[in-house]
Design an enzyme around this catalytic site. Structure first.
Site, PDB file in Angstrom:
ATOM      1  N   HIS A 162       0.819  -1.222   0.000  1.00 34.18           N
ATOM      2  CA  HIS A 162       0.000   0.000   0.000  1.00 34.18           C
ATOM      3  C   HIS A 162       0.853   1.272   0.000  1.00 34.18           C
ATOM      4  O   HIS A 162       0.320   2.361  -0.223  1.00 34.18           O
ATOM      5  CB  HIS A 162      -0.941   0.030   1.203  1.00 34.18           C
ATOM      6  CG  HIS A 162      -1.955  -1.072   1.201  1.00 34.18           C
ATOM      7  ND1 HIS A 162      -2.849  -1.252   0.160  1.00 34.18           N
ATOM      8  CD2 HIS A 162      -2.218  -2.066   2.094  1.00 34.18           C
ATOM      9  CE1 HIS A 162      -3.607  -2.308   0.414  1.00 34.18           C
ATOM     10  NE2 HIS A 162      -3.247  -2.828   1.570  1.00 34.18           N
ATOM     11  N   ASP A 198      -2.308 -10.589  -2.461  1.00 37.11           N
ATOM     12  CA  ASP A 198      -2.906 -10.157  -1.193  1.00 37.11           C
ATOM     13  C   ASP A 198      -4.401  -9.862  -1.425  1.00 37.11           C
ATOM     14  O   ASP A 198      -4.804  -9.508  -2.543  1.00 37.11           O
ATOM     15  CB  ASP A 198      -2.184  -8.894  -0.710  1.00 37.11           C
ATOM     16  CG  ASP A 198      -2.619  -8.425   0.668  1.00 37.11           C
ATOM     17  OD1 ASP A 198      -1.891  -8.699   1.639  1.00 37.11           O
ATOM     18  OD2 ASP A 198      -3.674  -7.759   0.768  1.00 37.11           O
ATOM     19  N   HIS A 200      -6.039  -7.364  -0.526  1.00 34.06           N
ATOM     20  CA  HIS A 200      -6.240  -5.935  -0.808  1.00 34.06           C
ATOM     21  C   HIS A 200      -5.464  -5.510  -2.053  1.00 34.06           C
ATOM     22  O   HIS A 200      -4.353  -6.003  -2.288  1.00 34.06           O
ATOM     23  CB  HIS A 200      -5.779  -5.097   0.386  1.00 34.06           C
ATOM     24  CG  HIS A 200      -6.441  -5.482   1.678  1.00 34.06           C
ATOM     25  ND1 HIS A 200      -5.846  -6.350   2.579  1.00 34.06           N
ATOM     26  CD2 HIS A 200      -7.642  -5.140   2.189  1.00 34.06           C
ATOM     27  CE1 HIS A 200      -6.667  -6.517   3.615  1.00 34.06           C
ATOM     28  NE2 HIS A 200      -7.760  -5.794   3.407  1.00 34.06           N
ATOM     29  N   ASP A 287      -4.253 -13.030   3.349  1.00 26.94           N
ATOM     30  CA  ASP A 287      -5.542 -12.591   3.898  1.00 26.94           C
ATOM     31  C   ASP A 287      -6.718 -12.992   3.002  1.00 26.94           C
ATOM     32  O   ASP A 287      -7.859 -12.642   3.286  1.00 26.94           O
ATOM     33  CB  ASP A 287      -5.551 -11.081   4.214  1.00 26.94           C
ATOM     34  CG  ASP A 287      -4.760 -10.238   3.235  1.00 26.94           C
ATOM     35  OD1 ASP A 287      -4.403 -10.750   2.148  1.00 26.94           O
ATOM     36  OD2 ASP A 287      -4.519  -9.053   3.538  1.00 26.94           O
TER      37      ASP A 287
HETATM   38  C1  SP5 Z   1      -1.038  -5.224   3.859  1.00 26.40           C
HETATM   39  C2  SP5 Z   1      -2.495  -5.291   4.178  1.00 26.40           C
HETATM   40  O1  SP5 Z   1      -3.100  -6.356   4.094  1.00 26.40           O
HETATM   41  N1  SP5 Z   1      -3.093  -4.171   4.593  1.00 26.40           N
HETATM   42  C3  SP5 Z   1      -4.479  -4.153   4.892  1.00 26.40           C
HETATM   43  C4  SP5 Z   1      -4.902  -2.866   5.492  1.00 26.40           C
HETATM   44  C5  SP5 Z   1      -6.352  -2.899   5.849  1.00 26.40           C
HETATM   45  N2  SP5 Z   1      -6.685  -1.770   6.641  1.00 26.40           N
HETATM   46  C6  SP5 Z   1      -8.080  -1.599   6.874  1.00 26.40           C
HETATM   47  C7  SP5 Z   1      -8.544  -2.452   8.010  1.00 26.40           C
HETATM   48  C8  SP5 Z   1     -10.010  -2.281   8.167  1.00 26.40           C
HETATM   49  C9  SP5 Z   1     -10.550  -3.383   9.019  1.00 26.40           C
HETATM   50  N3  SP5 Z   1     -11.886  -3.648   8.628  1.00 26.40           N
HETATM   51  C10 SP5 Z   1     -12.333  -4.738   9.457  1.00 26.40           C
HETATM   52  C11 SP5 Z   1     -13.654  -5.296   9.107  1.00 26.40           C
HETATM   53  C12 SP5 Z   1     -13.849  -6.443  10.075  1.00 26.40           C
HETATM   54  N4  SP5 Z   1     -15.198  -6.865  10.166  1.00 26.40           N
HETATM   55 ZN    ZN Z   2      -4.039  -7.310   2.606  1.00 24.86          ZN
END
Ligand code: SP5
Ligand code: ZN
Length: 345
Positions: A162, A198, A200, A287
């Site tokens: 990111h 990943d 994301h 993830d």
């Molecule tokens: C590297 C990587 O995987 N970064 C991911 C960053 C995600 N950040 C946002 C987290 C938001 C969490 N939302 C949780 C929903 C749970 N029900």
């Molecule tokens: Zn991720």
């Protein structure tokens, strides 16, 4: 598989992040990498310390002023108030459309907003040390391929995909996979692929190479209409200028299962074959696992063997760079399943 790991990953140890306004324990924890190391050792993989310094390539891909900010951020935070030692800085203001991002403010929190894409990326005392050592591991992995080896794993932490030229976000500070790919190019390769698996979208990596034709970036990820990072990762982002055609996104809806995910991977493998690269860098996020607490795909632990197996079918020198994955208990097993699936492929 040969693995690079720096013990400095422990120095990035933030205590909390914000989730819906509430303080919660960090998803991106030291224990994640502890478990990966345990699984690697239990299954007989060799782990060594980084043997290359990423400083040069960090200053090529990242804005040196941003890098200097990261190096000194914790000191700046403490300078505001020594009691900040027990707290973590978060941004609270950002230069959104119509505001200026070309004048660096003196105010520390305003600077933090200038250099951040979210308020979900906690900084701790040892963040710079850990991020730099994770970058050293990725660059060492690239050098290991350049020495003629077929595969390597960089256990980088914090993750990187990111992070862009001058911003942090999504738990990332330095873009380890991009630094690895750039190292391969700097040492004479002409074409490299970064495949990001990943959950994301790898917005930082996409942005770093968006106008370039020497790096094909392909990402398989949760649809940004509903998933982080929300503002990039759509299918119509194909690159610009001479980079047009060298950026490929495969957004998938929440609930995507392994068969559906694999269909996108097969398309990505065809894209890679057409590009005829000299090496492959994998942004390895786990993830996509069914048990991940912040993600919504349903891939099972055993499926990850097949992921590695399919990647090996490309017969390319391959560097796996660690990204996300927050089901801490299963994370070690899932990572090593990919690596061993690759080795058996
Ligand atoms: C590297 C990587 O995987 N970064 C991911 C960053 C995600 N950040 C946002 C987290 C938001 C969490 N939302 C949780 C929903 C749970 N029900
Ligand atoms: Zn991720």
């Amino acid at each position: 598989m040969h693995c690079f790991l720096s013990d400095s990953y422990r120095d990035h140890n933030p205590k909390y992040e914000y989730f819906r306004g509430e303080k919660v324990p960090c998803f991106e924890s030291v224990e994640r990498l502890d478990n990966i190391v345990k699984a690697l050792q239990a299954r007989g993989h060799k782990i060594v310390s980084p043997d290359h310094d990423a400083t040069g390539v960090i200053h090529t891909l990242h804005d040196p002023v941003y890098v200097r900010f990261l190096e000194t951020a914790w000191q700046q935070w403490l300078a505001l108030d020594p009691a900040n030692e027990a707290l973590q800085p978060f941004p609270s203001v950002w230069p959104t459309r119509t505001l200026r991002d070309d004048v660096v403010p003196d105010n520390f929190i305003a600077k933090l907003g200038l250099y951040s894409m979210d308020n979900g990326t906690p900084l701790a005392q040892g963040t710079w040390r850990a991020a730099k050592s994770g970058a050293d591991a990725a660059v060492s992995a690239a050098q290991y391929l350049l020495n003629g080896n077929g595969s390597v794993f960089s256990a980088s932490r914090p993750p990187g995909h990111h992070a862009g030229r001058d911003f942090m976000g999504g738990y990332c500070f330095l873009n380890n996979a991009a630094l690895g790919a750039q190292t391969l190019l700097d040492q004479g390769m002409k074409k490299v692929v970064i495949l990001d698996i990943d959950y994301h979208h790898g917005n930082g990596t996409q942005s770093l190479f968006y106008d370039r034709d020497d790096v094909l970036f392909i990402s398989l990820h949760g649809d940004p209409k509903t998933e982080f990072p929300f503002y990039l990762g759509h299918g119509d982002e194909v690159g610009e200028g001479k980079g047009k055609g060298y950026n490929i996104n495969y957004p998938m809806p929440a609930g995507t299962n392994f068969d559906q995910w694999l269909q996108c991977l097969e398309q990505a493998l065809e894209n890679i074959q057409s590009f005829q690269p000299e090496a492959l860098v994998i942004s390895l996020g786990l993830d996509t696992f069914v048990g991940d607490p912040i993600s919504k795909f349903t891939i099972q632990s055993d499926d990850f063997f097949q992921v590695g197996h399919r990647l090996a079918s490309l017969r390319l020198p391959t560097a796996f760079i660690m990204e996300g994955g927050y089901a801490t208990e299963a994370l070690g097993t899932n990572v090593v399943n990919v690596l061993e699936g690759f080795e058996q492929g």
